[in-house]
Design a protein around this motif. Sequence first.
Motif: not given
Length: 94
Positions: A69-82
Amino acid sequence: MNFTSDEKALISYFAHQEGSLNRWGFYLAALVPIFAFGGYGLLRQDLVALGMAFFAQLGFLLWHVSASRRYSRILASICRKLEDGHANGPVAES
């Protein structure tokens, strides 16, 4: 792009993965003793060993879900920024 330190760490982790051997080794080291306790408990009909194996497996599962869950939140944040950076035009290479 302005990535947080957590985002940079996750990007670096995935960018430098050489294979899944380390991950399999970790899972085997964590799960083999649990399954050994469970097998021992079944063979000897030892409820204490079965209980220990069950709660160890439950703890491992809860830890894994929490980390995912922690990694998926961080990955979602990266994808939004990209996605935002791509929508605003090409990203300059540094």
